[in-house]
Design an enzyme around this catalytic site. Structure first.
Site, PDB file in Angstrom:
ATOM      1  N   ALA A 150       0.500  69.842 -86.291  1.00 19.17           N
ATOM      2  CA  ALA A 150       0.787  69.982 -84.857  1.00 19.17           C
ATOM      3  C   ALA A 150       0.913  68.699 -84.160  1.00 19.17           C
ATOM      4  CB  ALA A 150      -0.382  70.805 -84.531  1.00 19.17           C
ATOM      5  N   LYS A 207      -9.454  59.113 -86.969  1.00 18.74           N
ATOM      6  CA  LYS A 207     -10.425  58.117 -87.635  1.00 18.74           C
ATOM      7  C   LYS A 207      -9.931  57.558 -88.893  1.00 18.74           C
ATOM      8  CE  LYS A 207     -15.089  58.773 -89.975  1.00 18.74           C
ATOM      9  NZ  LYS A 207     -16.361  59.538 -90.379  1.00 18.74           N
ATOM     10  N   ASN A 253      -5.947  69.157 -92.857  1.00 20.41           N
ATOM     11  CA  ASN A 253      -5.698  70.615 -93.472  1.00 20.41           C
ATOM     12  C   ASN A 253      -4.010  70.654 -93.890  1.00 20.41           C
ATOM     13  OD1 ASN A 253      -8.094  71.385 -93.734  1.00 20.41           O
ATOM     14  ND2 ASN A 253      -7.974  72.858 -92.319  1.00 20.41           N
ATOM     15  N   GLU A 269       3.750  87.346 -99.210  1.00 22.59           N
ATOM     16  CA  GLU A 269       2.201  87.150 -99.217  1.00 22.59           C
ATOM     17  C   GLU A 269       1.580  88.287 -98.620  1.00 22.59           C
ATOM     18  OE1 GLU A 269       1.191  83.358 -97.588  1.00 22.59           O
ATOM     19  OE2 GLU A 269       2.056  82.015 -99.370  1.00 22.59           O
ATOM     20  N   HIS A 325     -10.847  82.713 -96.803  1.00 24.00           N
ATOM     21  CA  HIS A 325      -9.856  82.898 -97.948  1.00 24.00           C
ATOM     22  C   HIS A 325     -10.437  83.540 -98.960  1.00 24.00           C
ATOM     23  CE1 HIS A 325      -6.423  82.481-100.153  1.00 24.00           C
ATOM     24  NE2 HIS A 325      -5.689  81.971 -99.325  1.00 24.00           N
ATOM     25  N   ARG A 362      -6.639  89.476 -95.430  1.00 20.99           N
ATOM     26  CA  ARG A 362      -7.263  88.551 -95.745  1.00 20.99           C
ATOM     27  C   ARG A 362      -8.780  89.047 -95.719  1.00 20.99           C
ATOM     28  NH1 ARG A 362      -4.545  82.658 -94.597  1.00 20.99           N
ATOM     29  NH2 ARG A 362      -3.030  82.859 -96.604  1.00 20.99           N
ATOM     30  N   HIS A 380     -11.768  79.148 -94.047  1.00 22.14           N
ATOM     31  CA  HIS A 380     -10.215  78.998 -94.038  1.00 22.14           C
ATOM     32  C   HIS A 380      -9.679  78.648 -92.763  1.00 22.14           C
ATOM     33  CE1 HIS A 380      -6.403  78.827 -96.052  1.00 22.14           C
ATOM     34  NE2 HIS A 380      -5.988  79.653 -95.599  1.00 22.14           N
ATOM     35  N   ARG A 408      -5.857  86.311 -89.223  1.00 20.94           N
ATOM     36  CA  ARG A 408      -4.447  85.527 -89.194  1.00 20.94           C
ATOM     37  C   ARG A 408      -3.411  86.291 -90.339  1.00 20.94           C
ATOM     38  NH1 ARG A 408      -2.265  81.443 -92.128  1.00 20.94           N
ATOM     39  NH2 ARG A 408      -4.119  80.508 -92.866  1.00 20.94           N
TER      40      ARG A 408
END
Length: 528
Positions: free
Chosen positions: A14, A33, A40, A112, A225, A271, A328, A363
């Protein structure tokens, strides 16, 4: 830094998408940092969901997204995501991003869970995140500066966010100002014991936005997940949903098919449904496995997963991978509009930290990377449009801090254990209330004292974990129903009513859904 500058907190996908769109006209600084390389985005295996095939349509992708997410969406944002995605991904391919193709040169689109069509773009099989990040990193010009300082707070003046406070490894703090601040800090899976996330992702963006007074929403919706690989109680990594899309099945140690008769989509159910089935097996003391014997050329097609298993001593010749549930993805977050604007002027949020409303209560698989591509572009375009309206400070301050008295906060592993017990796949009122009481007895209130800026980074991180957990637990306590990824064991009747309502929604036409103006934000948390 000043009128022509933008600060982005984070270095994931992003952040990079936003930076690339801005860098030709703005002085962009990325704060992290550890610099670029963690997070991720590098771990993403599944791919990018996009209606790019000539047999598929954005409206189909829109329907699948709403159905998986329980129709708790910002409909405008969801439609924008599925409609803008194909052109943006084609542009990536024109710029040199290589997605997997078959022997005829056609895109190899994966299937998926909860998708009705093959629409998942992959790169390097199960290495999509890493390939995309390498592609974006190559495109970053040298004038985009990556600063290895940890942002610990937002600078807000008269209701306008105009800078950030950072802490260096030596304990000193700096304050940087810019015309726009973008939070792209990712999720919060690192507050759980079992997670697919980078353990450093503990909700820092959420807590900074909360302290600044930004509106947060839907924090109770945290997706687990169902196929996190583990051995001897330790998480090894993620077994992508793409495995089930290519024929893998969930079984217990006796070989019984876990998802048989539980959902019309079977192993490719949403999920939250699959995660609860795995959780129920564990409650009955049954072990869970992914049976991969139906996937030909497994090592060739899933090299990253194969390597993880081999390094952990999991014998793939047996055709089974041991799995459990793991935190997740966070559907809630800092509330934004379709341009990534938060409730605080000149503060934006993008990626998992943002609550755009495109994920609903659960999601849809592989929509997360699509969200970063579309809304990273939206954020950058809005900053460029509004640039002439902004007048901002240019002076940075650098301060040597003396360490003050620090609170005696619980250790990170203790926090993770408490979080996992209370905010897991299933939740109860008693557990949530006990957890909130424990959190509020940890010294949380000391955040209100400005001296916390003097604390060591380690202490600030533990305080961040506690605050993130408190925000999620408060939201989970207030939603007295089961919906999507938020499952309250003590409210079964509400769950049944919601399911009936969902079936009614499914029977309505797309046009009716767009014009009805459903309430998309029926629970917000606003700072007092």
């Amino acid at each position: 830094m000043g009128h022509d500058s933008v600060i982005i907190i984070g270095t994931g996908m992003a952040a990079l998408v936003t930076a690339l769109k801005l860098c030709n006209e703005k002085n962009v600084k990325l704060f992290s940092k550890n610099g670029i390389g963690d997070g991720n985005s590098w771990r993403a295996q599944g791919g990018i969901a996009v209606a790019i095939d000539h047999t598929d349509y954005p409206s189909n992708h829109y329907e699948d997204t709403l159905k998986a997410g329980g129709y708790h969406h910002n409909l405008e944002a969801t439609m924008l995501m599925v409609e803008k995605g194909p052109a943006l991904l084609r542009n990536w391919m024109e710029m040199g991003m290589e997605f997997d193709r078959d022997h005829r040169g056609h895109l190899s689109l994966g299937m998926e869970g909860a998708h009705n069509s093959r629409r998942i773009l992959h790169a390097g099989g199960d290495q999509t995140g890493m390939r995309c990040m390498n592609f974006l990193q190559r495109l970053l010009p040298k004038n985009v500066e990556v600063i290895k300082e940890q942002v610990i707070d937002l600078q807000v003046t008269d209701g306008v966010c105009d800078g950030v406070v950072t802490k260096k490894a030596d304990g000193n703090t700096n304050t940087y100002f810019a015309e726009a601040i973008v939070i792209a800090t990712g999720g919060c899976g690192g507050i759980f014991q079992h997670t697919s996330n980078d353990p450093n992702l503990i909700g820092s963006g959420l807590t900074m936005a909360y302290r600044a007074g930004a509106t947060l929403s839907d924090l109770e919706f945290l997706q687990f997940h169902p196929t996190v690989i583990h051995k001897n109680g330790k998480v090894i990594g993620l077994a992508s949903e793409a495995l089930r899309g290519e024929g893998a099945r969930l079984v217990d140690e006796a070989g019984n098919i876990t998802m048989e008769n539980l959902h019309p989509y079977g192993d490719l159910a949403p999920r939250d449904v699959v995660a609860r089935a795995i959780h129920e097996n564990e409650r009955l003391q049954k072990k869970n496995y992914l049976d991969i014997t139906r996937i030909p050329k497994f090592k060739e097609r899933f090299p990253h997963i194969s390597k993880m298993c081999e390094e952990a001593g999991i014998d793939l010749k047996k055709g089974r991978i041991p799995v459990t549930t793991g935190a997740h993805f966070h559907m809630g977050g800092v509330v934004t509009d379709i341009y990534g604007r938060t409730s605080i002027e000149r503060l934006y949020a993008v990626g998992e930290v943002a609550r755009t409303g495109v994920h609903g209560t659960n999601r849809l698989a592989s929509n997360s990377l699509l969200e970063t591509v579309v809304f990273g572009t939206q954020v950058a375009e809005d900053i460029l449009r509004r640039s002439s309206e902004v007048a901002c400070k240019t002076k940075e301050t650098h301060q040597t801090m003396k360490l003050g008295k620090e609170p005696d906060l619980p250790a990170k592993e203790d926090i993770r254990q408490y979080v996992s017990n209370a905010l897991g796949v299933t939740r109860t009122s008693a557990t949530l209330q006990g957890f909130l009481t424990w959190l509020e007895n940890t010294g949380l209130q000391q955040w209100k004292d400005a001296s916390w800026l003097n604390w060591k980074i380690e202490t600030i991180e533990r305080a961040t974990m506690i605050t993130t957990a408190w925000l999620i637990a408060r939201s989970a306590m207030e939603r007295t129903e089961s919906r999507g990824a938020h499952f309250r064991v003590d409210f079964p009747q509400r769950q049944k009513k919601w399911r009936n309502a969902q079936l009614i929604h499914e029977g309505e036409s797309l046009r009716a859904k767009r014009t009805k103006g459903w309430k998309t934000n029926d629970q917000q948390m606003v700072t007092s």
